[in-house]
Motif scaffolding. Structure first.
Motif, PDB file in Angstrom:
ATOM      1  N   LEU A 347       0.831  -1.210   0.000  1.00 21.39           N
ATOM      2  CA  LEU A 347       0.000   0.000   0.000  1.00 21.39           C
ATOM      3  C   LEU A 347       0.862   1.255   0.000  1.00 21.39           C
ATOM      4  N   THR A 348       1.989   1.205   0.716  1.00 17.10           N
ATOM      5  CA  THR A 348       2.907   2.350   0.737  1.00 17.10           C
ATOM      6  C   THR A 348       3.500   2.602  -0.645  1.00 17.10           C
ATOM      7  N   LYS A 349       3.787   1.525  -1.370  1.00 19.69           N
ATOM      8  CA  LYS A 349       4.273   1.682  -2.745  1.00 19.69           C
ATOM      9  C   LYS A 349       3.193   2.305  -3.630  1.00 19.69           C
ATOM     10  N   LEU A 350       1.926   1.954  -3.384  1.00 20.11           N
ATOM     11  CA  LEU A 350       0.831   2.579  -4.129  1.00 20.11           C
ATOM     12  C   LEU A 350       0.745   4.075  -3.830  1.00 20.11           C
ATOM     13  N   GLN A 351       1.099   4.446  -2.606  1.00 20.61           N
ATOM     14  CA  GLN A 351       1.026   5.850  -2.196  1.00 20.61           C
ATOM     15  C   GLN A 351       1.909   6.730  -3.078  1.00 20.61           C
ATOM     16  N   ALA A 352       3.030   6.183  -3.516  1.00 27.58           N
ATOM     17  CA  ALA A 352       3.932   6.937  -4.393  1.00 27.58           C
ATOM     18  C   ALA A 352       3.338   7.115  -5.786  1.00 27.58           C
ATOM     19  N   LYS A 353       2.392   6.273  -6.124  1.00 31.10           N
ATOM     20  CA  LYS A 353       1.791   6.280  -7.463  1.00 31.10           C
ATOM     21  C   LYS A 353       0.480   7.067  -7.513  1.00 31.10           C
ATOM     22  N   HIS A 354      -0.265   7.048  -6.392  1.00 32.03           N
ATOM     23  CA  HIS A 354      -1.591   7.675  -6.369  1.00 32.03           C
ATOM     24  C   HIS A 354      -1.630   8.768  -5.306  1.00 32.03           C
ATOM     25  N   LYS A 355      -1.813  10.003  -5.737  1.00 35.65           N
ATOM     26  CA  LYS A 355      -1.817  11.139  -4.812  1.00 35.65           C
ATOM     27  C   LYS A 355      -2.994  11.118  -3.852  1.00 35.65           C
ATOM     28  N   ILE A 356      -4.022  10.373  -4.195  1.00 35.97           N
ATOM     29  CA  ILE A 356      -5.201  10.298  -3.345  1.00 35.97           C
ATOM     30  C   ILE A 356      -4.917   9.557  -2.034  1.00 35.97           C
ATOM     31  N   ILE A 357      -3.850   8.762  -1.994  1.00 41.53           N
ATOM     32  CA  ILE A 357      -3.482   8.051  -0.772  1.00 41.53           C
ATOM     33  C   ILE A 357      -2.687   8.996   0.117  1.00 41.53           C
ATOM     34  N   GLY A 358      -3.313   9.414   1.216  1.00 43.70           N
ATOM     35  CA  GLY A 358      -2.653  10.340   2.120  1.00 43.70           C
ATOM     36  C   GLY A 358      -1.782   9.643   3.148  1.00 43.70           C
ATOM     37  N   ASP A 359      -2.254   8.506   3.638  1.00 42.24           N
ATOM     38  CA  ASP A 359      -1.509   7.829   4.701  1.00 42.24           C
ATOM     39  C   ASP A 359      -1.783   6.340   4.671  1.00 42.24           C
ATOM     40  N   VAL A 360      -0.759   5.582   5.036  1.00 42.03           N
ATOM     41  CA  VAL A 360      -0.882   4.138   5.236  1.00 42.03           C
ATOM     42  C   VAL A 360      -0.353   3.860   6.637  1.00 42.03           C
ATOM     43  N   ARG A 361      -1.150   3.212   7.456  1.00 40.64           N
ATOM     44  CA  ARG A 361      -0.719   2.968   8.840  1.00 40.64           C
ATOM     45  C   ARG A 361      -1.282   1.646   9.335  1.00 40.64           C
ATOM     46  N   GLY A 362      -0.667   1.121  10.350  1.00 35.31           N
ATOM     47  CA  GLY A 362      -1.188  -0.116  10.900  1.00 35.31           C
ATOM     48  C   GLY A 362      -0.169  -0.889  11.703  1.00 35.31           C
ATOM     49  N   ALA A 363      -0.646  -1.967  12.303  1.00 36.10           N
ATOM     50  CA  ALA A 363       0.195  -2.912  13.041  1.00 36.10           C
ATOM     51  C   ALA A 363      -0.391  -4.290  12.812  1.00 36.10           C
ATOM     52  N   GLY A 364       0.421  -5.212  12.301  1.00 35.63           N
ATOM     53  CA  GLY A 364      -0.084  -6.543  11.995  1.00 35.63           C
ATOM     54  C   GLY A 364      -1.219  -6.458  10.993  1.00 35.63           C
ATOM     55  N   LEU A 365      -2.301  -7.172  11.272  1.00 32.93           N
ATOM     56  CA  LEU A 365      -3.464  -7.166  10.378  1.00 32.93           C
ATOM     57  C   LEU A 365      -4.534  -6.185  10.883  1.00 32.93           C
ATOM     58  N   PHE A 366      -4.072  -5.024  11.281  1.00 31.22           N
ATOM     59  CA  PHE A 366      -4.910  -3.876  11.640  1.00 31.22           C
ATOM     60  C   PHE A 366      -4.338  -2.714  10.843  1.00 31.22           C
ATOM     61  N   VAL A 367      -4.912  -2.466   9.663  1.00 29.72           N
ATOM     62  CA  VAL A 367      -4.293  -1.538   8.704  1.00 29.72           C
ATOM     63  C   VAL A 367      -5.339  -0.545   8.192  1.00 29.72           C
ATOM     64  N   GLY A 368      -4.917   0.698   8.033  1.00 32.46           N
ATOM     65  CA  GLY A 368      -5.788   1.725   7.480  1.00 32.46           C
ATOM     66  C   GLY A 368      -5.154   2.412   6.287  1.00 32.46           C
ATOM     67  N   LEU A 369      -5.962   2.660   5.267  1.00 33.84           N
ATOM     68  CA  LEU A 369      -5.542   3.366   4.053  1.00 33.84           C
ATOM     69  C   LEU A 369      -6.372   4.647   3.980  1.00 33.84           C
ATOM     70  N   GLU A 370      -5.770   5.789   4.278  1.00 34.53           N
ATOM     71  CA  GLU A 370      -6.527   7.041   4.338  1.00 34.53           C
ATOM     72  C   GLU A 370      -6.452   7.771   3.001  1.00 34.53           C
ATOM     73  N   LEU A 371      -7.626   8.076   2.456  1.00 34.48           N
ATOM     74  CA  LEU A 371      -7.717   8.743   1.162  1.00 34.48           C
ATOM     75  C   LEU A 371      -8.042  10.224   1.364  1.00 34.48           C
ATOM     76  N   VAL A 372      -7.362  11.078   0.584  1.00 35.15           N
ATOM     77  CA  VAL A 372      -7.526  12.534   0.683  1.00 35.15           C
ATOM     78  C   VAL A 372      -7.660  13.129  -0.715  1.00 35.15           C
ATOM     79  N   THR A 373      -8.369  14.259  -0.798  1.00 38.68           N
ATOM     80  CA  THR A 373      -8.510  14.899  -2.105  1.00 38.68           C
ATOM     81  C   THR A 373      -7.235  15.617  -2.508  1.00 38.68           C
ATOM     82  N   GLU A 374      -6.485  16.092  -1.524  1.00 40.38           N
ATOM     83  CA  GLU A 374      -5.144  16.616  -1.791  1.00 40.38           C
ATOM     84  C   GLU A 374      -4.313  16.499  -0.506  1.00 40.38           C
ATOM     85  N   ARG A 375      -3.022  16.263  -0.685  1.00 40.13           N
ATOM     86  CA  ARG A 375      -2.193  15.851   0.436  1.00 40.13           C
ATOM     87  C   ARG A 375      -1.823  16.979   1.402  1.00 40.13           C
TER      88      ARG A 375
END
Length: 448
Positions: A347-375
């Motif tokens: 997901l972090t690699k996708l963040q470099a490709k898609h500006k809509i991905i503002g943040d990737v965070r998590g621990a183990g299998l508790f993960v969040g992908l936060e989408l933003v209209t602009e960073r």
């Protein structure tokens, strides 16, 4: 047993007629009718398979044979309430105690996370003889009235905040008061709790508890800065209160590196009360409160018996023991660590490709992908997150959103989730975001 009694349309019509409409369905505009599950997969009435990234309750996998066998064997032998002496309840308590710090050695078994949190609130107030509670903004601790009162996520939509409830800022280093560039966000956020305590004291009131999820989930899959809980516990205990860690969403190895998410805060941190629920019975209603001898003693001293009709019954405890066995035998904590890290990396690699991905965070299998209209402004991309969820459903991948603006795509799958599953999800998210960006660009050019 028949997988389907009614056609999907008839089931939906009957549900709309007979089930309260505040009980929502996933994908309400076009619900999925699920008739079977196995591992990390769900199957609809047509036999179509869906990858389940939602069901943290089915912790070791849907319909795990070891769990169903344990349940069946004990059901055929005995099921009664905990006033009758039986080995299962003490055996299970002993197994749980082995996963916790030594001082958390007294257990109360209940049926749901809501029941556990309600009891934790009673324990804290009885022990401290104080009423007031500090909670985190956007928190959710359950559906009972007592818990709606300490859940800003709920009470702000209803009757509002009670005078005995006090809200501290969520320690979110992505969009909170103190962001990732702050030199010591743990201390800064802990000091906001100290400020709340001081304000409570100025009003002539006293704190019974600080009540928080070890990793806030409804708030958007938040990872607390390390050291935060230790400092907060220091402030709360100095004020005469206790620290309650809500592990209903995050316990039983979901974070991978530790059995309990509160342990991410460091070896020197131990709550006074821990609540657990959802994954505990792999879908069977089973929950628990763990606390200290001193707090349990104060609760006993009030002279009122605590009895829970179904809590700690032999069948529930047999299932709970089987869940612990599967976690160990199948190295599900290790799997959560490996697959969770792989998912975050992809997901972090996708963040470099898609500006809509503002943040990737998590621990183990508790993960969040936060989408933003602009960073730069980090404006929540609520509509885009909704579209991603719907598009993934079309690819037979089930996810959902969380956060105050419902812009965080969350991943809390069964713990048997695999590397290939992670790769499939991220591949589809990449395709969906690429399509969305292409379509948005076409619309922009059309407007020009």
């Amino acid at each position: 047993m028949a997988l389907e009694i009614f056609k999907k349309e008839e089931t939906l019509a009957m549900r709309k007629k007979m089930i309260g409409q505040s009980c929502k369905l996933f994908y309400s505009d076009d619900p999925v009718k699920i008739v079977r599950g196995r591992g990390q997969y769900l199957y609809d009435e047509n036999g179509m398979r869906y990858l389940d990234c939602i069901s943290n309750v089915q912790h070791v996998g849907h319909c795990h044979p070891s769990i169903t066998q344990a349940a069946t064997a004990q059901m055929e032998l005995l099921n009664t309430n905990s006033r009758f002496l039986h080995d299962n309840i003490v055996l299970y308590a002993d197994r749980l105690a082995a996963t916790l710090p030594n001082k958390l050695c007294v257990f109360y078994f209940v049926n749901s996370g809501s029941e556990a949190n309600d009891l934790a609130l009673r324990l804290a107030q009885q022990y401290t003889q104080n009423e007031d509670v500090i909670v985190l903004d956007h928190a959710y601790h359950g559906h009972l009235m007592s818990l709606i009162n300490i859940s800003p996520y709920k009470f702000r939509k209803l009757a509002g905040q009670k005078e005995w409830v006090h809200v501290a800022p969520i320690p979110d280093t992505y969009r909170g008061l103190y962001k990732e560039g702050h030199p010591n966000p743990a201390q800064a956020y802990a000091d906001t709790v100290k400020d709340v305590i001081n304000e409570v004291h100025r009003k002539g009131r006293k704190i019974s508890a600080f009540f928080a999820e070890s990793l806030p989930s409804v708030a958007g899959q938040i990872i607390l800065p390390q050291g935060y809980s230790t400092k907060v516990a220091e402030y709360v205990r100095s004020a005469g209160g206790v620290f309650v860690a809500d592990e209903v969403q995050t316990g039983f190895g979901r974070v991978g590196s530790h059995f309990w998410a509160f342990q991410l805060q460091g070896e020197d941190f131990c709550p006074d009360i821990v609540t657990m629920g959802k994954p505990m019975g792999n879908g069977h209603p089973l929950a628990c409160v763990a606390t200290t001898v001193e707090i349990a003693g104060a609760f006993t001293a009030n002279g009122v018996e605590y009895f829970n009709t179904f809590g700690g019954n032999p069948v529930s405890c047999a299932i709970g023991l089987a869940v612990l066995d599967v976690i160990e035998k199948e190295d599900l904590r290790g799997n959560a660590t490996r697959v969770g890290a792989h998912l975050k990396d992809l997901l972090t690699k996708l963040q470099a490709k898609h500006k809509i991905i503002g943040d990737v965070r998590g621990a183990g299998l508790f993960v969040g992908l936060e989408l933003v209209t602009e960073r730069e402004q980090r404006t929540p991309a609520t509509d885009a997150a909704s579209r991603v969820v719907k598009r993934l459903k079309e690819e037979r991948i089930c996810v959902s959103t969380d956060g105050p603006w419902e812009n965080v795509v969350k991943f809390k799958p069964p713990m048997c989730f695999s590397m290939k599953d992670a790769e499939l999800v991220v591949q589809n998210i990449d395709h969906i975001l690429t399509d969305m960006e292409t379509n948005d660009l076409r619309l922009e050019n059309k407007d020009i």
